[in-house]
Design an enzyme around this catalytic site. Structure first.
Site, PDB file in Angstrom:
ATOM      1  N   LYS A  90      23.106  85.444 -72.931  1.00  0.00           N
ATOM      2  CA  LYS A  90      24.450  85.108 -72.465  1.00  0.00           C
ATOM      3  C   LYS A  90      24.332  84.313 -71.191  1.00  0.00           C
ATOM      4  O   LYS A  90      23.623  84.727 -70.259  1.00  0.00           O
ATOM      5  CB  LYS A  90      25.236  86.417 -72.195  1.00  0.00           C
ATOM      6  CG  LYS A  90      26.676  86.178 -71.784  1.00  0.00           C
ATOM      7  CD  LYS A  90      27.577  85.997 -72.988  1.00  0.00           C
ATOM      8  CE  LYS A  90      28.927  85.376 -72.650  1.00  0.00           C
ATOM      9  NZ  LYS A  90      28.889  83.884 -72.571  1.00  0.00           N
ATOM     10  N   GLN A 111      20.340  84.887 -64.406  1.00  0.00           N
ATOM     11  CA  GLN A 111      21.327  85.469 -65.325  1.00  0.00           C
ATOM     12  C   GLN A 111      20.850  86.810 -65.899  1.00  0.00           C
ATOM     13  O   GLN A 111      21.666  87.688 -66.168  1.00  0.00           O
ATOM     14  CB  GLN A 111      21.588  84.461 -66.460  1.00  0.00           C
ATOM     15  CG  GLN A 111      22.911  84.636 -67.174  1.00  0.00           C
ATOM     16  CD  GLN A 111      24.085  84.003 -66.445  1.00  0.00           C
ATOM     17  OE1 GLN A 111      23.972  82.907 -65.936  1.00  0.00           O
ATOM     18  NE2 GLN A 111      25.206  84.686 -66.391  1.00  0.00           N
ATOM     19  N   LYS A 114      21.801  89.387 -63.219  1.00  0.00           N
ATOM     20  CA  LYS A 114      23.258  89.404 -63.059  1.00  0.00           C
ATOM     21  C   LYS A 114      23.906  90.136 -64.233  1.00  0.00           C
ATOM     22  O   LYS A 114      24.745  91.022 -64.054  1.00  0.00           O
ATOM     23  CB  LYS A 114      23.776  87.959 -63.013  1.00  0.00           C
ATOM     24  CG  LYS A 114      25.264  87.843 -62.821  1.00  0.00           C
ATOM     25  CD  LYS A 114      25.787  86.442 -63.139  1.00  0.00           C
ATOM     26  CE  LYS A 114      25.082  85.359 -62.379  1.00  0.00           C
ATOM     27  NZ  LYS A 114      25.792  84.058 -62.468  1.00  0.00           N
ATOM     28  N   LYS A 126      20.656  80.393 -70.422  1.00  0.00           N
ATOM     29  CA  LYS A 126      21.419  79.304 -69.782  1.00  0.00           C
ATOM     30  C   LYS A 126      21.135  78.017 -70.529  1.00  0.00           C
ATOM     31  O   LYS A 126      20.069  77.859 -71.123  1.00  0.00           O
ATOM     32  CB  LYS A 126      20.983  79.146 -68.323  1.00  0.00           C
ATOM     33  CG  LYS A 126      21.986  78.397 -67.467  1.00  0.00           C
ATOM     34  CD  LYS A 126      23.061  79.334 -66.964  1.00  0.00           C
ATOM     35  CE  LYS A 126      24.162  78.624 -66.215  1.00  0.00           C
ATOM     36  NZ  LYS A 126      25.031  79.584 -65.522  1.00  0.00           N
ATOM     37  N   GLY A 165      31.013  78.475 -69.996  1.00  0.00           N
ATOM     38  CA  GLY A 165      31.126  77.381 -69.046  1.00  0.00           C
ATOM     39  C   GLY A 165      30.221  77.534 -67.836  1.00  0.00           C
ATOM     40  O   GLY A 165      29.657  78.596 -67.577  1.00  0.00           O
ATOM     41  N   ASP A 166      30.051  76.451 -67.126  1.00  0.00           N
ATOM     42  CA  ASP A 166      29.373  76.414 -65.811  1.00  0.00           C
ATOM     43  C   ASP A 166      29.810  75.080 -65.201  1.00  0.00           C
ATOM     44  O   ASP A 166      30.832  74.526 -65.622  1.00  0.00           O
ATOM     45  CB  ASP A 166      27.848  76.523 -65.976  1.00  0.00           C
ATOM     46  CG  ASP A 166      27.141  76.820 -64.650  1.00  0.00           C
ATOM     47  OD1 ASP A 166      27.135  77.975 -64.228  1.00  0.00           O
ATOM     48  OD2 ASP A 166      26.618  75.874 -64.003  1.00  0.00           O
ATOM     49  N   THR A 209      35.598  84.700 -62.214  1.00  0.00           N
ATOM     50  CA  THR A 209      34.483  84.579 -61.266  1.00  0.00           C
ATOM     51  C   THR A 209      35.004  84.621 -59.827  1.00  0.00           C
ATOM     52  O   THR A 209      34.509  85.381 -58.985  1.00  0.00           O
ATOM     53  CB  THR A 209      33.667  83.301 -61.511  1.00  0.00           C
ATOM     54  OG1 THR A 209      33.373  83.210 -62.910  1.00  0.00           O
ATOM     55  CG2 THR A 209      32.381  83.312 -60.722  1.00  0.00           C
ATOM     56  N   ASN A 240      36.169  75.648 -60.718  1.00  0.00           N
ATOM     57  CA  ASN A 240      36.696  76.899 -61.267  1.00  0.00           C
ATOM     58  C   ASN A 240      36.493  78.082 -60.329  1.00  0.00           C
ATOM     59  O   ASN A 240      37.429  78.834 -60.056  1.00  0.00           O
ATOM     60  CB  ASN A 240      36.032  77.166 -62.634  1.00  0.00           C
ATOM     61  CG  ASN A 240      36.413  78.514 -63.184  1.00  0.00           C
ATOM     62  OD1 ASN A 240      35.693  79.489 -63.009  1.00  0.00           O
ATOM     63  ND2 ASN A 240      37.572  78.593 -63.818  1.00  0.00           N
ATOM     64  N   SER A 376      33.335  87.435 -69.615  1.00  0.00           N
ATOM     65  CA  SER A 376      32.871  86.843 -70.878  1.00  0.00           C
ATOM     66  C   SER A 376      32.469  87.950 -71.851  1.00  0.00           C
ATOM     67  O   SER A 376      32.757  87.872 -73.049  1.00  0.00           O
ATOM     68  CB  SER A 376      31.665  85.937 -70.632  1.00  0.00           C
ATOM     69  OG  SER A 376      32.069  84.658 -70.187  1.00  0.00           O
TER      70      SER A 376
HETATM   71  P1  NDP Z   1      32.974  73.338 -61.553  1.00  0.00           P
HETATM   72  O1  NDP Z   1      32.357  72.227 -62.271  1.00  0.00           O
HETATM   73  O2  NDP Z   1      34.305  73.836 -61.970  1.00  0.00           O
HETATM   74  O3  NDP Z   1      33.046  73.015 -59.989  1.00  0.00           O
HETATM   75  C1  NDP Z   1      31.908  72.721 -59.264  1.00  0.00           C
HETATM   76  C2  NDP Z   1      32.316  72.354 -57.859  1.00  0.00           C
HETATM   77  O4  NDP Z   1      31.160  72.224 -57.059  1.00  0.00           O
HETATM   78  C3  NDP Z   1      33.041  71.034 -57.779  1.00  0.00           C
HETATM   79  O5  NDP Z   1      33.896  71.061 -56.677  1.00  0.00           O
HETATM   80  C4  NDP Z   1      31.900  70.057 -57.579  1.00  0.00           C
HETATM   81  O6  NDP Z   1      32.290  68.851 -56.988  1.00  0.00           O
HETATM   82  C5  NDP Z   1      30.999  70.855 -56.667  1.00  0.00           C
HETATM   83  N1  NDP Z   1      29.604  70.454 -56.889  1.00  0.00           N
HETATM   84  C6  NDP Z   1      28.904  70.541 -58.038  1.00  0.00           C
HETATM   85  N2  NDP Z   1      27.667  70.054 -57.890  1.00  0.00           N
HETATM   86  C7  NDP Z   1      27.601  69.640 -56.619  1.00  0.00           C
HETATM   87  C8  NDP Z   1      26.581  69.044 -55.878  1.00  0.00           C
HETATM   88  N3  NDP Z   1      25.377  68.777 -56.400  1.00  0.00           N
HETATM   89  N4  NDP Z   1      26.848  68.765 -54.571  1.00  0.00           N
HETATM   90  C9  NDP Z   1      28.069  69.047 -54.039  1.00  0.00           C
HETATM   91  N5  NDP Z   1      29.073  69.604 -54.717  1.00  0.00           N
HETATM   92  C10 NDP Z   1      28.835  69.896 -55.975  1.00  0.00           C
HETATM   93  O7  NDP Z   1      31.895  74.532 -61.601  1.00  0.00           O
HETATM   94  P2  NDP Z   1      32.108  76.078 -61.328  1.00  0.00           P
HETATM   95  O8  NDP Z   1      33.147  76.295 -60.293  1.00  0.00           O
HETATM   96  O9  NDP Z   1      32.222  76.743 -62.627  1.00  0.00           O
HETATM   97  O10 NDP Z   1      30.671  76.468 -60.743  1.00  0.00           O
HETATM   98  C11 NDP Z   1      30.391  76.489 -59.339  1.00  0.00           C
HETATM   99  C12 NDP Z   1      29.176  77.373 -59.101  1.00  0.00           C
HETATM  100  O11 NDP Z   1      29.459  78.698 -59.548  1.00  0.00           O
HETATM  101  C13 NDP Z   1      27.893  76.979 -59.827  1.00  0.00           C
HETATM  102  O12 NDP Z   1      26.787  77.334 -59.045  1.00  0.00           O
HETATM  103  C14 NDP Z   1      27.926  77.856 -61.078  1.00  0.00           C
HETATM  104  O13 NDP Z   1      26.630  78.044 -61.617  1.00  0.00           O
HETATM  105  C15 NDP Z   1      28.476  79.136 -60.481  1.00  0.00           C
HETATM  106  N6  NDP Z   1      29.084  80.087 -61.392  1.00  0.00           N
HETATM  107  C16 NDP Z   1      30.084  79.728 -62.257  1.00  0.00           C
HETATM  108  C17 NDP Z   1      30.678  80.671 -63.071  1.00  0.00           C
HETATM  109  C18 NDP Z   1      31.808  80.357 -63.969  1.00  0.00           C
HETATM  110  O14 NDP Z   1      32.327  81.265 -64.616  1.00  0.00           O
HETATM  111  N7  NDP Z   1      32.272  79.119 -64.055  1.00  0.00           N
HETATM  112  C19 NDP Z   1      30.222  82.065 -63.075  1.00  0.00           C
HETATM  113  C20 NDP Z   1      29.219  82.363 -62.082  1.00  0.00           C
HETATM  114  C21 NDP Z   1      28.683  81.397 -61.299  1.00  0.00           C
HETATM  115  P3  NDP Z   1      32.560  67.571 -57.947  1.00  0.00           P
HETATM  116  O15 NDP Z   1      33.811  67.885 -58.688  1.00  0.00           O
HETATM  117  O16 NDP Z   1      32.690  66.431 -57.020  1.00  0.00           O
HETATM  118  O17 NDP Z   1      31.364  67.460 -58.833  1.00  0.00           O
HETATM  119  O1  2IT Z   2      26.576  81.624 -63.960  1.00  0.00           O
HETATM  120  C1  2IT Z   2      27.312  82.290 -64.719  1.00  0.00           C
HETATM  121  O2  2IT Z   2      27.305  83.519 -64.717  1.00  0.00           O
HETATM  122  C2  2IT Z   2      28.228  81.561 -65.600  1.00  0.00           C
HETATM  123  N1  2IT Z   2      28.266  80.341 -65.539  1.00  0.00           N
HETATM  124  C3  2IT Z   2      29.084  82.302 -66.574  1.00  0.00           C
HETATM  125  C4  2IT Z   2      28.308  82.678 -67.800  1.00  0.00           C
HETATM  126  C5  2IT Z   2      29.115  83.301 -68.915  1.00  0.00           C
HETATM  127  O3  2IT Z   2      28.495  83.525 -69.957  1.00  0.00           O
HETATM  128  O4  2IT Z   2      30.306  83.565 -68.756  1.00  0.00           O
END
Ligand code: NDP
Ligand code: 2IT
Length: 444
Positions: A90, A111, A114, A126, A165-166, A209, A240, A376
Site C-alpha cells: 500500500k 511506508q 508508517k 510506492k 495519490g502522492d 493526511t 493536498n 486509505s
Molecule cells: P501535492 O502534489 O498535492 O502538493 C505538493 C506540494 O509541494 C505543492 O505545493 C508543490 O508545489 C510542492 N512541491 C512538490 N515538490 C516540490 C519540490 N521539489 N520543491 C518545492 N516544492 C515542491 O502533494 P501532496 O500534498 O499529496 O504531498 C506533499 C507531501 O506529503 C509529499 O512528501 C508526499 O509524499 C506526502 N504525503 C502525502 C500524502 C497524501 O495523502 N497525499 C500522505 C502522506 C504523505 P508545486 O505545485 O509548485 O509543484
Molecule cells: O505517503 C503516503 O502515505 C501517501 N502518499 C498515501 C498512501 C496511500 O496509500 O494512501
C-alpha cells in the site's frame, strides 16, 4: 562491525546513486540499534535486516503517451513492492520530474513502518513516474494515466497491491487510472484509494493526511500540557497535505502564517485564507503568485523561505529535504516548540538531530502523516464490505488512529530509554510488528 553498520554499509554499496534511500535506511536502522542489540542473534540468523532493506519486488516500465500536438513522449514508471509481511502493498504514486528509483525506494521503505504504525493490515509499497503534470491538458494527463495503468495493472489488485495519490497524483489522476484498470481487468474492485465518492471513494480521504497531522500534533502537545489553540504555525507546500493541515489548524484554534509551492512562498500576517488557496490550487491549478489578488496584505517571495517566519509550530508539507540545518537553526532561534512532518522525510538528518538536541518536539512523517494511508485502509474496508461510512464516522476513526499512534510511539520511545524522542519511538514501534510478522512467516 555491528549488524546495523554492516547492513547500512551494504545498502550504500548495493544501491549506488540513491542518496534518499540511503538516508531513509540510515535513519531507521540507527533508531533500531537498541532493539537489534537485544535480539541480534535471532535477527542475524534470519537475515531479518537484509530482508527488510531489500524490496520484495521492484518494477520499472516504459510509459509512452501522445501529447495534444500528436508528438509521442516516453516516461519511466516504477512500482516498488517493498514489504507484504502485514498486508497487501500500500502506498501512493508520485508524478514529478524528480522521480527516480531511489526516490521511490525511500518512499516505499518509509511506508512499511508508517503503515505498520496505523495498526491496520497494510504492507509497504510506492510507485510513480518522472512525468511532469504541470502545464499538461486534461487529455494529456488522461493519456499518461491510461498508459501508466496499462502496464501497472498486471502487478496490482485489491488483495495484492493498492496504490493511491502522492505528489502530482490527486482525484483526477486516480479516476483515469481506475477507469483504465477496470477496462483492462474487467473488475470493479478497490484497487486504488483516493477514488471519487461516486465510485468507491471514502469521505474524508481528501482531508485525511492534513487533518491527521493536526490531530497527532494536538495530542503530542497535550501530552506536554500545551494547548494548540492560540498557537501560530508555518506551513510549507500548498497541495493536498498542506491545504487540509491549514484547514484543521484553524479548526483547532491555531493561526497559519505561510504556504509555499515550488516557485515561491506567501506570508499572510492575517492568516492564510484556505478558501483562496483551494481555489488557486484545486480549481485553477495555478501558481501561488495569484494569492496576492485575494489577499492584498500578504507578501509573495520567490524561492524558499517559510522557515524564517517566527511561529510556535512548523509543518513541512511539500517534499523531502526541504528543511535543512540552517532552517532548523532559524526555528530554534525563533523559539519554535514543535515540528511535525506532513511530507515524507522533509527534514534532513542533520536538521532533525539539531531540533531534537535543542528540545524541539519532533514528530517524524511516518507517524505524523500516517492519517492519509490509514484512511486509505478505511476506504479498502468500505470497498470490501460494499458500504460507505459517513464523514463523521471516518473522521472519528482517523482521530482515534492518530491519538493511539501517538501513544504507541511515545511508549516505545520510553521503553527503550528515549523518552520524548518520537523518531526512535516511531521507528521501533513500526518495526516491531513487521519484524514479528516476518519471523512468523519464515524465510520468504
Ligand atoms: P501535492 O502534489 O498535492 O502538493 C505538493 C506540494 O509541494 C505543492 O505545493 C508543490 O508545489 C510542492 N512541491 C512538490 N515538490 C516540490 C519540490 N521539489 N520543491 C518545492 N516544492 C515542491 O502533494 P501532496 O500534498 O499529496 O504531498 C506533499 C507531501 O506529503 C509529499 O512528501 C508526499 O509524499 C506526502 N504525503 C502525502 C500524502 C497524501 O495523502 N497525499 C500522505 C502522506 C504523505 P508545486 O505545485 O509548485 O509543484
Ligand atoms: O505517503 C503516503 O502515505 C501517501 N502518499 C498515501 C498512501 C496511500 O496509500 O494512501
Amino acid at each position: 562491525m555491528s549488524y546495523v553498520d554492516e547492513v547500512i554499509e551494504r545498502v550504500k554499496r548495493e544501491n549506488p546513486g540513491e542518496p534518499e534511500f540511503h538516508q531513509a535506511v540510515d535513519e531507521v536502522l540507527e533508531s533500531l540499534r537498541p532493539v537489534v542489540d537485544k535480539y541480534e542473534a535471532r535477527f542475524r540468523k534470519d537475515a531479518l535486516l537484509e530482508r527488510l532493506v531489500n524490496p520484495e519486488r521492484q518494477i520499472k516500465f516504459r510509459v509512452p503517451w501522445v501529447d495534444d500536438k500528436g508528438n509521442a513522449h516516453v516516461n519511466t514508471g516504477y512500482r516498488v513492492q517493498f514489504n507484504s509481511a502485514i498486508g497487501p502493498y500500500k502506498g501512493g504514486i508520485r508524478l514529478h520530474p524528480s522521480v527516480n528509483l531511489g526516490i521511490i525506494k525511500f518512499l516505499g521503505f518509509e511506508q512499511i513502518f508508517k503503515n505498520s504504525l496505523t495498526g491496520l493490515p497494510i504492507g509497504g509499497g510506492k510507485g510513480g513516474s518522472d512525468f511532469d503534470p504541470k502545464g499538461k491538458s486534461d487529455r494529456e494527463i488522461m493519456a499518461f494515466c491510461q498508459s501508466f495503468m496499462t502496464e501497472l495493472s498486471r502487478y496490482i489488485g485489491s488483495d495484492t497491491d493498492v496504490p493511491a495519490g502522492d505528489i502530482g497524483t490527486g482525484a483526477r489522476e486516480i479516476g483515469y487510472m481506475f477507469g483504465q484498470y477496470k477496462r483492462i481487468c474487467g473488475s470493479f474492485e478497490g484497487v486504488l484509494t483516493g477514488k471519487g465518492l461516486q465510485y468507491g471513494g471514502s469521505l474524508a480521504r481528501t482531508e485525511a493526511t492534513g487533518y491527521g497531522l493536526l490531530y497527532i500534533t494536538e495530542e503530542m502537545l497535550k501530552s506536554h500540557n500545551i494547548d494548540i489553540s492560540g498557537k501560530t504555525a508555518i506551513v510549507s507546500g500548498s497541495g493536498n497535505v498542506a491545504i487540509y493541515a491549514i484547514e484543521k489548524a484553524y479548526q483547532l484554534g491555531a493561526k497559519v502564517l505561510t504556504a509555499s509551492d515550488s516557485t515561491g512562498w506567501v506570508y499572510d500576517p492575517d492568516g492564510i485564507d484556505v478558501a483562496a488557496l483551494k481555489e488557486i490550487k484545486e480549481v485553477k491549478r495555478a501558481r501561488l503568485t495569484e494569492y496576492k489578488n485575494y489577499r492584498p496584505n500578504s507578501e509573495y517571495h520567490e524561492g524558499r523561505g517559510v522557515w524564517q517566519i517566527k511561529a510556535d509550530i512548523a509543518l513541512p508539507c511539500a517534499t523531502q529535504n526541504e528543511l535543512d540545518l540552517e532552517d532548523a537553526k532559524m526555528l530554534v532561534a525563533n523559539g519554535t516548540i514543535a515540528v511535525a512532518e506532513g511530507a515524507n522525510m522533509p527534514t534532513t538528518e542533520e536538521a532533525t538531530k539539531y531540533l531534537l538536541e535543542n528540545g524541539v518536539y519532533f514528530l517524524p512523517g511516518k507517524a505524523a502523516n500516517a492519517g492519509g494511508v490509514a484512511t486509505s485502509a478505511l476506504e479498502m474496508s468500505q470497498n470490501s464490505e460494499r458500504m460507505s461510512w459517513s464523514f463523521e464516522q471516518v473522521d472519528k476513526k482517523l482521530q482515534d488512529i492518530m491519538v493511539t499512534l501517538f501513544h504507541n510511539i511515545d511508549e516505545a520511545a520510553k521503553r527503550y530509554g528515549f523518552d520524548g524522542n518520537y523518531v526512535v519511538g516511531a521507528n521501533i514501534a513500526g518495526f516491531e510488528k513487521v519484524a514479528s510478522a516476518m519471523i512468523a512467516q519464515g524465510i520468504v
